[in-house]
Design an enzyme around this catalytic site. Sequence first.
Site, short mmCIF file in Angstrom:
data_model
loop_
_atom_site.label_atom_id
_atom_site.label_comp_id
_atom_site.label_asym_id
_atom_site.label_seq_id
_atom_site.Cartn_x
_atom_site.Cartn_y
_atom_site.Cartn_z
N SER A 1 28.71 19.76 39.03
CA SER A 1 27.30 20.25 38.61
C SER A 1 27.48 20.48 37.15
O SER A 1 28.49 20.92 36.54
CB SER A 1 27.34 21.58 39.36
OG SER A 1 28.70 22.42 39.20
N GLY B 1 21.61 18.98 35.63
CA GLY B 1 21.84 18.59 36.97
C GLY B 1 23.24 18.18 37.66
O GLY B 1 23.98 19.26 37.53
N ASP C 1 27.05 26.53 45.09
CA ASP C 1 27.54 26.71 46.43
C ASP C 1 26.17 26.06 47.26
O ASP C 1 26.32 25.51 48.22
CB ASP C 1 27.78 28.08 46.86
CG ASP C 1 28.67 28.85 46.14
OD1 ASP C 1 29.68 27.95 45.56
OD2 ASP C 1 28.66 30.13 45.87
#
Length: 314
Positions: A220, A225, A252
């Site tokens: 991440s 992005g 998450d």
Amino acid sequence: MIVTVTPNPSLDRTVQVERLQPGAVHRTVRTRLDPGGKGVNVARALAAADVPTLAVLPSGGADGARLAELLAPEAVPVVEVPVQAPTRSNIAVVEADGTTSKFNEPGPELTAAEIAALERAVGELAGRAEWLVTCGSLPAGCPDDLHARIATAARRAGAKVAVDSSGEPLELACAAAPDLVKPNLAELAELAGTPLRDLGDVLEVADRLRAGGVGAVLVSLGQLGAVLVAESGTWHATSEVPAVLSTVGAGDAMLAGFLRAGGSGPDALRVAVAYGGAAVGLAGSRMPAPDKVHPQRVRVGAVDNSASLSGVAA
């Protein structure tokens, strides 16, 4: 079914202020209390999408009971492993522009017997799972290789394994050859032992992890992005993100979206980035409902190795 394991869950209190000034008295705009911990958040996002899931976690004291109570309205089934010390509480202070400052307690100190009980619970459930996801920091008393041990036991039981952690626990877990790891940029740089200046550096470290036995690496990258490096290929996905209300739990949500969409390939990456983008538009550590996730707005393509990572908040 997707089983999540959170060795160090928490109650997450989010406080919103106009601006955080050290040493000042602040008036809060609003506060909220959410169940927390990386694996807990993954299970919350999956449950919201009606994906069969189960959250395994140590539970101690009134705060542990409160955590389970908060998960009940979100339809997250919980397997509680009783521990003596109370479950931790964390605080996130979110400013009007979305800047988030986190204050995380270390968590309870688990005994050897409590750690063994957690591992037994995982071993019993892994045989029923398609994926087992082991996530987050480790509380005091836990060996650094706990995620690695959980990964090994789950793979032995026939489940695919995803790991989202940091530091030594993540490095040791990588040596256990999980099917997927999901570091953010800072965590990947910590594994590399050097700053990562551009996406070429990210790919180099991810390739090294894969050469060591990791199946796929999902990184991440905050406002840039995410990158997926797998046997079948390498892709970069980006999207326009609306106003950022909170970054807590966005990674998450990204992992949950990736697993919900099959756990491999560019289509799963597209959904993952859509989930992460939806999460930052929610207050606190809320997980997005499926109708708030828009994969069609995500662009997926080849990685530009020269793209700079300067200023990226992962």
